[in-house]
Design a protein around this motif. Structure first.
Motif, PDB file in Angstrom:
ATOM      1  N   HIS A  37      11.450  -5.941  10.068  1.00  0.00           N
ATOM      2  CA  HIS A  37      11.167  -4.714   9.308  1.00  0.00           C
ATOM      3  C   HIS A  37      12.436  -4.223   8.626  1.00  0.00           C
ATOM      4  O   HIS A  37      13.469  -4.081   9.279  1.00  0.00           O
TER       5      HIS A  37
ATOM      6  N   LYS B 156      14.932  -3.626  11.567  1.00  0.00           N
ATOM      7  CA  LYS B 156      14.442  -3.805  12.945  1.00  0.00           C
ATOM      8  C   LYS B 156      13.977  -5.240  13.048  1.00  0.00           C
ATOM      9  O   LYS B 156      13.018  -5.632  12.377  1.00  0.00           O
TER      10      LYS B 156
ATOM     11  N   GLN C 117       7.766  -5.122   5.603  1.00  0.00           N
ATOM     12  CA  GLN C 117       7.524  -5.933   6.802  1.00  0.00           C
ATOM     13  C   GLN C 117       7.512  -7.385   6.357  1.00  0.00           C
ATOM     14  O   GLN C 117       6.757  -7.762   5.461  1.00  0.00           O
TER      15      GLN C 117
ATOM     16  N   ARG D 281       0.855  -1.196   0.000  1.00  0.00           N
ATOM     17  CA  ARG D 281       0.000   0.000   0.000  1.00  0.00           C
ATOM     18  C   ARG D 281       0.891   1.247   0.000  1.00  0.00           C
ATOM     19  O   ARG D 281       2.039   1.217   0.448  1.00  0.00           O
TER      20      ARG D 281
ATOM     21  N   ASN E  57       4.526  -6.297  23.551  1.00  0.00           N
ATOM     22  CA  ASN E  57       3.162  -6.852  23.418  1.00  0.00           C
ATOM     23  C   ASN E  57       3.146  -8.204  22.703  1.00  0.00           C
ATOM     24  O   ASN E  57       2.099  -8.824  22.585  1.00  0.00           O
TER      25      ASN E  57
ATOM     26  N   GLU F 292       9.144   0.735   3.249  1.00  0.00           N
ATOM     27  CA  GLU F 292       9.198  -0.148   4.422  1.00  0.00           C
ATOM     28  C   GLU F 292       8.723  -1.538   4.010  1.00  0.00           C
ATOM     29  O   GLU F 292       7.647  -1.680   3.425  1.00  0.00           O
TER      30      GLU F 292
ATOM     31  N   ALA G 180      -0.667 -10.539  14.175  1.00  0.00           N
ATOM     32  CA  ALA G 180      -0.632  -9.077  13.967  1.00  0.00           C
ATOM     33  C   ALA G 180      -1.966  -8.556  13.431  1.00  0.00           C
ATOM     34  O   ALA G 180      -2.436  -7.493  13.839  1.00  0.00           O
TER      35      ALA G 180
ATOM     36  N   TYR H 183      12.193  -7.631  14.982  1.00  0.00           N
ATOM     37  CA  TYR H 183      11.260  -7.940  16.059  1.00  0.00           C
ATOM     38  C   TYR H 183      10.972  -9.442  16.131  1.00  0.00           C
ATOM     39  O   TYR H 183      10.081  -9.863  16.865  1.00  0.00           O
TER      40      TYR H 183
ATOM     41  N   ASP I 200       7.370   5.034   6.255  1.00  0.00           N
ATOM     42  CA  ASP I 200       6.439   4.008   5.756  1.00  0.00           C
ATOM     43  C   ASP I 200       5.380   4.597   4.818  1.00  0.00           C
ATOM     44  O   ASP I 200       4.259   4.136   4.807  1.00  0.00           O
TER      45      ASP I 200
ATOM     46  N   GLU J 211      -4.483  -8.664  16.358  1.00  0.00           N
ATOM     47  CA  GLU J 211      -4.131  -7.650  17.363  1.00  0.00           C
ATOM     48  C   GLU J 211      -4.501  -6.260  16.856  1.00  0.00           C
ATOM     49  O   GLU J 211      -5.014  -5.425  17.605  1.00  0.00           O
TER      50      GLU J 211
ATOM     51  N   TYR K 185       4.478  -8.634  19.455  1.00  0.00           N
ATOM     52  CA  TYR K 185       4.581  -8.441  18.003  1.00  0.00           C
ATOM     53  C   TYR K 185       5.920  -8.956  17.477  1.00  0.00           C
ATOM     54  O   TYR K 185       6.971  -8.628  18.009  1.00  0.00           O
TER      55      TYR K 185
ATOM     56  N   LYS L 188       0.222  11.823  10.437  1.00  0.00           N
ATOM     57  CA  LYS L 188       1.447  11.310  11.068  1.00  0.00           C
ATOM     58  C   LYS L 188       2.439  12.444  11.315  1.00  0.00           C
ATOM     59  O   LYS L 188       3.067  12.497  12.372  1.00  0.00           O
TER      60      LYS L 188
ATOM     61  N   LYS M  71       0.604   5.055   1.524  1.00  0.00           N
ATOM     62  CA  LYS M  71      -0.220   5.780   2.519  1.00  0.00           C
ATOM     63  C   LYS M  71      -1.022   6.899   1.864  1.00  0.00           C
ATOM     64  O   LYS M  71      -0.527   7.563   0.945  1.00  0.00           O
TER      65      LYS M  71
ATOM     66  N   LYS N  61       8.407  -7.198  20.233  1.00  0.00           N
ATOM     67  CA  LYS N  61       7.954  -6.037  21.006  1.00  0.00           C
ATOM     68  C   LYS N  61       7.331  -6.536  22.318  1.00  0.00           C
ATOM     69  O   LYS N  61       6.883  -7.691  22.393  1.00  0.00           O
TER      70      LYS N  61
HETATM   71  P1  0O2 Z   1      -0.223   0.799   9.954  1.00  0.00           P
HETATM   72  O1  0O2 Z   1      -1.658   1.176  10.044  1.00  0.00           O
HETATM   73  O2  0O2 Z   1      -0.024  -0.689   9.847  1.00  0.00           O
HETATM   74  O3  0O2 Z   1       0.553   1.557   8.905  1.00  0.00           O
HETATM   75  P2  0O2 Z   1       6.929   4.730  12.967  1.00  0.00           P
HETATM   76  O4  0O2 Z   1       6.265   3.962  11.833  1.00  0.00           O
HETATM   77  O5  0O2 Z   1       8.309   5.208  12.620  1.00  0.00           O
HETATM   78  O6  0O2 Z   1       6.034   5.795  13.515  1.00  0.00           O
HETATM   79  P3  0O2 Z   1       8.109   2.740  14.619  1.00  0.00           P
HETATM   80  O7  0O2 Z   1       7.673   2.236  15.966  1.00  0.00           O
HETATM   81  O8  0O2 Z   1       9.493   3.248  14.522  1.00  0.00           O
HETATM   82  O9  0O2 Z   1       7.002   3.764  14.157  1.00  0.00           O
HETATM   83  O10 0O2 Z   1       7.975   1.660  13.519  1.00  0.00           O
HETATM   84  P4  0O2 Z   1       7.905   0.116  13.632  1.00  0.00           P
HETATM   85  O11 0O2 Z   1       8.070  -0.359  15.024  1.00  0.00           O
HETATM   86  O12 0O2 Z   1       8.906  -0.380  12.647  1.00  0.00           O
HETATM   87  O13 0O2 Z   1       6.390  -0.217  13.219  1.00  0.00           O
HETATM   88  C1  0O2 Z   1       5.775   0.324  12.113  1.00  0.00           C
HETATM   89  C2  0O2 Z   1       4.662  -0.579  11.613  1.00  0.00           C
HETATM   90  O14 0O2 Z   1       4.829  -1.929  12.043  1.00  0.00           O
HETATM   91  C3  0O2 Z   1       3.280  -0.196  12.100  1.00  0.00           C
HETATM   92  O15 0O2 Z   1       2.766   0.813  11.284  1.00  0.00           O
HETATM   93  C4  0O2 Z   1       2.517  -1.514  11.967  1.00  0.00           C
HETATM   94  O16 0O2 Z   1       2.152  -1.765  10.618  1.00  0.00           O
HETATM   95  C5  0O2 Z   1       3.576  -2.514  12.361  1.00  0.00           C
HETATM   96  N1  0O2 Z   1       3.543  -2.745  13.812  1.00  0.00           N
HETATM   97  C6  0O2 Z   1       4.447  -2.328  14.714  1.00  0.00           C
HETATM   98  N2  0O2 Z   1       4.114  -2.724  15.944  1.00  0.00           N
HETATM   99  C7  0O2 Z   1       2.958  -3.417  15.834  1.00  0.00           C
HETATM  100  C8  0O2 Z   1       2.108  -4.090  16.768  1.00  0.00           C
HETATM  101  O17 0O2 Z   1       2.350  -4.115  17.964  1.00  0.00           O
HETATM  102  N3  0O2 Z   1       1.000  -4.698  16.267  1.00  0.00           N
HETATM  103  C9  0O2 Z   1       0.693  -4.695  14.952  1.00  0.00           C
HETATM  104  N4  0O2 Z   1      -0.427  -5.332  14.563  1.00  0.00           N
HETATM  105  N5  0O2 Z   1       1.461  -4.053  14.031  1.00  0.00           N
HETATM  106  C10 0O2 Z   1       2.584  -3.424  14.466  1.00  0.00           C
HETATM  107  P5  0O2 Z   1       1.684   1.838  11.786  1.00  0.00           P
HETATM  108  O18 0O2 Z   1       1.914   3.111  11.057  1.00  0.00           O
HETATM  109  O19 0O2 Z   1       1.704   1.898  13.282  1.00  0.00           O
HETATM  110  O20 0O2 Z   1       0.330   1.204  11.370  1.00  0.00           O
END
Ligand code: 0O2
Length: 211
Positions: free
Chosen positions: A130, A115, A151, A53, A124, A149, A161, A117, A82, A164, A126, A63, A55, A122
């Protein structure tokens, strides 16, 4: 949300998002080639399915606001990693690292950040790998380097995921107290399932290569 954004910025963003879409298409092609060619060579497809996708402008602006950053194209490029996202779902954990390795070794793919994970889930529960990668997109008058990005996860990690994420949205971050414990336990079950399935896969591979 966008009504108060300058029109010029929105136009620029529209053009910018088109370039992100091209970057996603390039990476999807690379991943599909790896999937099909590896399957042909080794009778095992390391990719179960892929989704992607770009954004929406509204989500990008939200954001930036959340991060307290003044909206601009430069801010989008530098601060939001992302904007373009690809999710690669693999059958087994070793497939995740193998596909990541094959992609990272390609000359035009630069791994900007990793990253892991899976190695360190994480709090929680997860789990996923990444990658932030940068690839060149060849346009009519220039080459743009675009961040995407990626995943990467197993089917079991993806199941956890997805559910959750649904629960999180349903409760808007205010889930009942025991949900956290339950989700961590479910994540451990998913990790156990990955270990068992990988062991079965290894055994099946050994028996098929036996004389
Ligand atoms: P969406 O709606 O999926 O796009 P950042 O993206 O930089 O603000 P961070 O923490 O540095 O945040 O990035 P990270 O940890 O690499 O995680 C980014 C994305 O990973 C998230 O995007 C989610 O898609 C996924 N993700 C991370 N943690 C979790 C989790 O605990 N549960 C689930 N289901 N997905 C997770 P967005 O933008 O948050 O959401």
């Amino acid at each position: 949300v966008l009504d108060d954004q300058p029109q010029a910025l929105l136009q620029d963003l529209g053009r910018e998002l088109m370039v992100y879409k091209f970057a996603v298409e390039e990476l999807l092609t690379k991943l599909r080639i790896l999937s099909e060619e590896f399957d042909f060579a080794h009778q095992h497809d390391p990719i179960e399915h892929i989704t992607s996708r770009v954004k929406q402008p509204k989500a990008i602006m939200q954001k930036l606001r959340r991060k307290g950053i003044e909206p601009s194209i430069e801010a989008v490029r530098e601060e939001i990693e992302d904007v373009a996202g690809i999710r690669v779902v693999c059958p087994f954990v070793p497939d995740v690292y193998m596909v990541a390795g094959m992609l990272g070794r390609q000359d035009d793919v630069e791994i900007v950040k990793t990253k892991d994970y899976i190695d360190e889930p994480k709090p929680n529960g997860y789990r996923s790998l990444h990658l932030i990668v940068r690839i060149p997109v060849f346009l009519s008058d220039r080459v743009e380097k675009v961040k995407v990005e990626i995943q990467m996860r197993t089917i079991a990690m993806d199941f956890w995921a997805a559910v959750e994420h649904k629960l999180f949205y349903k409760y808007d971050g205010e889930a009942p107290a025991d949900f956290g414990t339950e989700l961590r336990a479910a994540a451990a079950t998913a990790a156990d399932l990955d270990t068992r399935m990988t062991a079965l896969h290894r055994r099946s591979q050994m028996s098929s290569s036996a004389p």
